[in-house]
Design a protein around this motif. Structure first.
Motif, PDB file in Angstrom:
ATOM      1  N   HIS A 168     -25.682  25.953 -21.189  1.00 37.89           N
ATOM      2  CA  HIS A 168     -26.298  25.421 -22.406  1.00 37.89           C
ATOM      3  C   HIS A 168     -26.788  26.597 -23.243  1.00 37.89           C
ATOM      4  CE1 HIS A 168     -29.432  23.437 -24.864  1.00 37.89           C
ATOM      5  NE2 HIS A 168     -28.588  22.419 -24.825  1.00 37.89           N
ATOM      6  N   PRO A 169     -26.735  26.509 -24.582  1.00 41.68           N
ATOM      7  CA  PRO A 169     -27.166  27.637 -25.419  1.00 41.68           C
ATOM      8  C   PRO A 169     -28.599  28.092 -25.178  1.00 41.68           C
ATOM      9  CG  PRO A 169     -25.934  26.058 -26.730  1.00 41.68           C
ATOM     10  CD  PRO A 169     -26.137  25.430 -25.385  1.00 41.68           C
ATOM     11  N   SER A 170     -29.431  27.228 -24.600  1.00 42.78           N
ATOM     12  CA  SER A 170     -30.819  27.625 -24.323  1.00 42.78           C
ATOM     13  C   SER A 170     -30.932  28.597 -23.156  1.00 42.78           C
ATOM     14  CB  SER A 170     -31.675  26.391 -24.030  1.00 42.78           C
ATOM     15  OG  SER A 170     -31.214  25.739 -22.845  1.00 42.78           O
ATOM     16  N   VAL A 171     -29.870  28.702 -22.343  1.00 41.79           N
ATOM     17  CA  VAL A 171     -29.878  29.621 -21.205  1.00 41.79           C
ATOM     18  C   VAL A 171     -29.773  31.054 -21.724  1.00 41.79           C
ATOM     19  CG1 VAL A 171     -28.665  30.350 -19.109  1.00 41.79           C
ATOM     20  CG2 VAL A 171     -28.892  27.914 -19.652  1.00 41.79           C
ATOM     21  N   GLU A 172     -30.678  31.899 -21.271  1.00 41.41           N
ATOM     22  CA  GLU A 172     -30.728  33.278 -21.773  1.00 41.41           C
ATOM     23  C   GLU A 172     -29.754  34.168 -21.004  1.00 41.41           C
ATOM     24  OE1 GLU A 172     -34.772  34.479 -21.555  1.00 41.41           O
ATOM     25  OE2 GLU A 172     -35.448  33.102 -23.122  1.00 41.41           O
ATOM     26  N   ARG A 189     -25.625  35.665 -21.645  1.00 41.87           N
ATOM     27  CA  ARG A 189     -24.400  35.699 -22.430  1.00 41.87           C
ATOM     28  C   ARG A 189     -23.224  36.280 -21.655  1.00 41.87           C
ATOM     29  NH1 ARG A 189     -24.758  34.301 -27.554  1.00 41.87           N
ATOM     30  NH2 ARG A 189     -26.843  33.885 -28.383  1.00 41.87           N
ATOM     31  N   HIS A 198     -32.469  26.700 -11.098  1.00 41.97           N
ATOM     32  CA  HIS A 198     -31.254  26.424 -11.853  1.00 41.97           C
ATOM     33  C   HIS A 198     -30.298  25.540 -11.042  1.00 41.97           C
ATOM     34  CE1 HIS A 198     -32.739  29.941 -14.100  1.00 41.97           C
ATOM     35  NE2 HIS A 198     -32.118  29.379 -15.115  1.00 41.97           N
ATOM     36  N   GLY A 221     -28.402  19.710 -21.960  1.00 39.19           N
ATOM     37  CA  GLY A 221     -29.392  20.619 -21.413  1.00 39.19           C
ATOM     38  C   GLY A 221     -30.044  20.128 -20.137  1.00 39.19           C
ATOM     39  N   HIS A 222     -29.566  18.996 -19.608  1.00 39.54           N
ATOM     40  CA  HIS A 222     -30.163  18.460 -18.378  1.00 39.54           C
ATOM     41  C   HIS A 222     -29.741  19.281 -17.156  1.00 39.54           C
ATOM     42  CE1 HIS A 222     -31.153  15.190 -21.016  1.00 39.54           C
ATOM     43  NE2 HIS A 222     -29.870  14.916 -21.217  1.00 39.54           N
ATOM     44  N   PRO A 258     -28.251  22.924 -16.836  1.00 37.66           N
ATOM     45  CA  PRO A 258     -27.976  24.036 -17.758  1.00 37.66           C
ATOM     46  C   PRO A 258     -26.684  24.801 -17.499  1.00 37.66           C
ATOM     47  CG  PRO A 258     -29.719  24.626 -16.224  1.00 37.66           C
ATOM     48  CD  PRO A 258     -29.454  23.173 -16.026  1.00 37.66           C
ATOM     49  N   ARG A 293     -21.989  23.966 -28.789  1.00 40.16           N
ATOM     50  CA  ARG A 293     -22.880  23.156 -27.944  1.00 40.16           C
ATOM     51  C   ARG A 293     -22.937  23.666 -26.511  1.00 40.16           C
ATOM     52  NH1 ARG A 293     -20.325  19.140 -31.160  1.00 40.16           N
ATOM     53  NH2 ARG A 293     -18.797  18.732 -29.507  1.00 40.16           N
ATOM     54  N   ARG A 326     -21.942  27.464 -24.174  1.00 38.10           N
ATOM     55  CA  ARG A 326     -21.508  28.862 -24.212  1.00 38.10           C
ATOM     56  C   ARG A 326     -20.655  29.120 -22.980  1.00 38.10           C
ATOM     57  NH1 ARG A 326     -26.287  31.636 -23.662  1.00 38.10           N
ATOM     58  NH2 ARG A 326     -26.678  31.245 -25.873  1.00 38.10           N
TER      59      ARG A 326
END
Length: 329
Positions: free
Chosen positions: A137-141, A143, A159, A203-204, A206, A223, A225
């Motif tokens: 999910h894009p909220s995961v830091e 890349r 996680h 996002g449920h 990740p 939506r 990554r």
């Protein structure tokens, strides 16, 4: 050396063409094949990638032979019901099985299965393959794969990853990722690839390991990554996403494939006829375009090479299944 799918398909086309030109006269069985309607067993519900690939091939076989190749979806027990029926069919070429990797993993997942991979089936070919993809999910830091590993290690037990279900290829790849890197990562199984992807998009859950086709539109729209393709090389559908080997983990790899098999004892001449036709079919421009849209790539190794790959994968995944303590639910 990594042999690309296109190289294998080109070799298969050449071999099939040469075989057709120099082969001895066909046996009576091959000359009259098929004598009637052919049943094409798909051991899953309609609509999935395996079913769609089967229907593409079946329609072209019908067109070529002038006899109907009818897809029969026999879902249940992780594919075991349909695969068991195929194993018991007459070995005359009038029953085909279009199978997924569950064919080789189910004997290790279930206490018993209604077939023996080596005894009951003769592979025609592994017609097409598709990689799975590791997404977040894009909220995961994170890349990159390395950043994701560092994040999981810094937050043990916090996680989880989604998959289409226990024992599916994405689940096994997720467990390979978890075990090989000794990560504290929780598996969240769903009943389909669509539901698993939806959980990741929301996002449920990740992290997700899933088939490429349902993930591609979400990755393109931002939506999800995509961090890596779990294959030896990049995927044409997401060429900017590195392969897991490029991320430093070449052993975390495995494809979702669609194989065509017949009951053991089917005359070799019929197997050869089917092989030549399937090689030709998956190289047709309209079929290739449809396969591309599903995230599949044409493969088509010979019957012997297909059998060898299935034996190799059965051994590989059996070891993982034992190590992870996975059992079918």
């Amino acid at each position: 050396m990594i042999v690309h799918r296109r190289q294998i398909l080109r070799s298969s086309l050449a071999a099939a063409s040469l075989g057709a030109s120099i082969a001895a006269p066909l046996s009576a069985a091959a000359q009259t094949y098929p004598a009637r309607q052919v049943r094409v067993i798909v051991p899953f519900a309609p609509g999935g990638p395996n079913d769609l690939a089967a229907r593409l091939i079946a329609q072209k076989l019908s067109d070529q032979f002038g006899k109907p190749f009818i897809v029969d979806n026999i879902a249940g027990a992780g594919g075991n019901i349909g695969m068991g029926q195929a194993a018991r069919a007459a070995p005359d070429g009038h029953t085909l099985l279009v199978a997924a990797p569950t064919l080789v993993t189910n004997p290790s997942l279930f206490e018993r299965v209604p077939y023996d991979l080596q005894r009951d089936f003769a592979p025609v070919t592994i017609a097409v393959t598709a990689p799975t993809v590791l997404t977040v999910h894009p909220s995961v830091e994170a890349r990159t794969v390395a950043e994701l590993i560092a994040l999981i290690r810094a937050n043990p037990g916090r996680h989880s990853y989604a998959s289409p279900g226990v024992g599916t290829p994405p689940h096994l790849l997720g467990e390979l990722f978890r075990l090989s890197l000794q990560l504290d990562l929780v598996h969240a199984p769903f009943s389909s690839g669509g539901l698993a992807i939806a959980s990741a998009v929301g996002g449920h859950t990740p992290i997700s390991f899933g088939a490429l086709p349902p993930a591609v539109p979400h990755v393109r729209d931002g939506r999800l990554r995509a961090l890596a393709i779990t294959s030896a090389r990049r995927a044409e559908a997401l060429p900017e996403v590195p392969a897991m080997a490029e991320a430093g983990h070449p052993d975390i790899a495995g494809d979702i494939w669609t194989a065509v098999l017949v009951p053991a004892g089917t005359p070799g001449e019929i197997v050869d006829v089917l092989y030549r036709e399937i090689v030709r079919i998956i190289a047709l421009p309209d079929v290739k375009a449809r396969l591309d849209s599903l995230g599949y790539e044409a493969f088509a190794p010979t019957p012997a090479a297909s059998a060898a790959q299935m034996r190799h994968e059965a051994t590989k995944w059996a070891a993982l299944i034992r190590a992870a303590g996975i059992r079918a639910q």
